[in-house]
Scaffold this active site. Structure first.
Site, PDB file in Angstrom:
ATOM      1  N   LYS A 120       9.145  -0.010 -12.731  1.00 59.76           N
ATOM      2  CA  LYS A 120       8.815  -1.076 -13.261  1.00 59.76           C
ATOM      3  C   LYS A 120      10.070  -2.153 -13.616  1.00 59.76           C
ATOM      4  CE  LYS A 120       5.571  -4.089 -16.289  1.00 59.76           C
ATOM      5  NZ  LYS A 120       5.248  -4.886 -15.374  1.00 59.76           N
ATOM      6  N   CYS A 128       0.737  -1.194   0.225  1.00 61.25           N
ATOM      7  CA  CYS A 128       0.092   0.089   0.140  1.00 61.25           C
ATOM      8  C   CYS A 128       0.842   1.174  -0.041  1.00 61.25           C
ATOM      9  CB  CYS A 128      -0.835   0.164   1.132  1.00 61.25           C
ATOM     10  SG  CYS A 128      -0.183   0.328   2.681  1.00 61.25           S
ATOM     11  N   HIS A 177       6.676   1.715 -19.567  1.00 65.53           N
ATOM     12  CA  HIS A 177       6.391   1.715 -18.349  1.00 65.53           C
ATOM     13  C   HIS A 177       7.150   2.718 -17.572  1.00 65.53           C
ATOM     14  CE1 HIS A 177       4.150  -1.712 -19.524  1.00 65.53           C
ATOM     15  NE2 HIS A 177       3.274  -1.725 -18.579  1.00 65.53           N
TER      16      HIS A 177
END
Length: 367
Positions: free
Chosen positions: A254, A100, A250
């Site tokens: 990534k 998160c 991206h």
């Protein structure tokens, strides 16, 4: 729907796929201009993508299928329909979002709150972030590192027996996390790419647990991949002899190649094209993304641009398939829909235990 016009002879036909549209177009409505629901649609900014690597390619593709998704739609725009679905099915279940502290994790928590789901105030993260408290969607989330995860997850599941875990961590943790979820017995949505995928599926199968596993949570992109797969199944070898260029861009964070691009390439291979995965060009440099790819500067830290360019042996025919995503809302909403789908399967004690986003879409979850 407000008035719109059908172009009789477009110079470069485009097929727009967006969850901003409330209309599903029939075959006769593919080319749309002017205004739809008060919004004017324009040709995407990446109209001539990656030409610097394609000097010998015909500059006017015969067919261009473009799916463009921008992050200018509030997450709450589809939350009313999701909340209604949850309440109608009595599935106001809690979710635990691992990872998160990243943009995806935060977006999923916000989407979950908007959908009326309960977010447990605990998340697993890296050792360096252990002990932190992050506030997302009005919730304070406590971050725990690798130690004591099994005890913490077991306690959470006892307190929240219908909890669903949503995993958007990093590729290196995929298999260890799946083993933990399966051992404790908590259903999970695995949106993290990478890891040993065969081992991932085997872990869930042996545990008889429930999971939605997909490297791509964007529902409209998943639908595009499904359409490509249908074409490959029905017309194998249709593009034999054609050459293929694949470029995916991206955000620089990534680490692994695009799983979506890999899936689309498999479809092209079935269609008769000789192409190896290591031929795919990965763009991670921000300057190249701005100048060559055409990524908006405000989305350099969160985007997914893909172009698949095919050229005939004699260079007289070319096809181009393109899908561009700015932001994270498309993935966050898809992850929440996957969690809702999985909660229904667990509640009904379904015989099948492992699902994909295709299964989610087949049950009508295309909000």
């Amino acid at each position: 729907m407000s008035s719109f016009s059908i172009l009789k002879s477009p110079s470069k036909p485009l097929f727009f796929v967006s969850n901003q549209l409330e209309k599903q177009f029939s075959a006769s409505d593919l080319h749309v201009s002017q205004f739809i629901n008060g919004q004017q649609f324009h040709k995407p900014s990446i109209s001539k993508p990656f030409t610097s690597t394609s000097s010998s390619i015909n500059k006017k593709p015969i067919t261009a299928i473009t799916a463009t998704q921008k992050n200018d739609k509030p997450l709450s725009s589809s939350s009313s329909s999701m909340s209604l679905s949850v309440s109608e099915e009595n599935l106001a279940f809690p979710i635990m979002v691992n990872g998160c502290t990243g943009k995806m994790g935060k977006a999923i928590i916000e989407a979950g709150v908007s959908a009326g789901l309960q977010v447990v105030p605990v998340s697993f993260g890296s050792e360096s972030k252990s002990g932190q408290i992050v506030e997302v969607g009005g919730k304070e989330i406590h971050i725990y590192g690798p130690s004591r995860r099994e005890n913490i997850l077991t306690s959470l599941l006892k307190e929240n027996p219908n909890m669903i875990v949503i995993d958007f961590t990093v590729p290196a943790t995929v298999n260890a996390n799946a083993e933990l979820y399966s051992k404790v017995g908590v259903p999970f949505v695995m949106g993290t790419t990478g890891g040993d995928r065969e081992m991932l599926y085997n872990t869930v199968e042996k545990s008889k647990g429930y999971a939605v596993i997909s490297p791509q949570m964007g529902k409209q992109v998943v639908a595009f991949i499904a359409a490509m797969d249908i074409m490959a199944e029905q017309f194998p070898g249709a593009f034999s002899g054609y050459s293929l260029e694949v470029i995916e861009s991206h955000q620089s964070s990534k680490l692994d190649p695009s799983g979506t691009a890999k899936d689309v390439i498999k479809c092209f291979q079935k269609l008769g094209i000789s192409y190896e995965l290591d031929q795919m060009q990965q763009v991670r440099d921000p300057e190249q993304q701005l100048e060559m790819v055409g990524v908006p500067e405000e989305h350099l830290q969160g985007h997914a641009f893909h172009v698949y360019h095919l050229t005939s042996p004699d260079k007289t025919v070319s096809f181009e398939f393109q899908h561009n995503v700015c932001g994270t809302s498309i993935y966050a909403e898809g992850a929440i829909d996957a969690a809702i789908f999985l909660a229904k399967k667990v509640q009904s004690k379904a015989d099948r235990h492992i699902y994909s986003m295709i299964d989610v879409l087949r049950e009508g979850n295309m909000r």
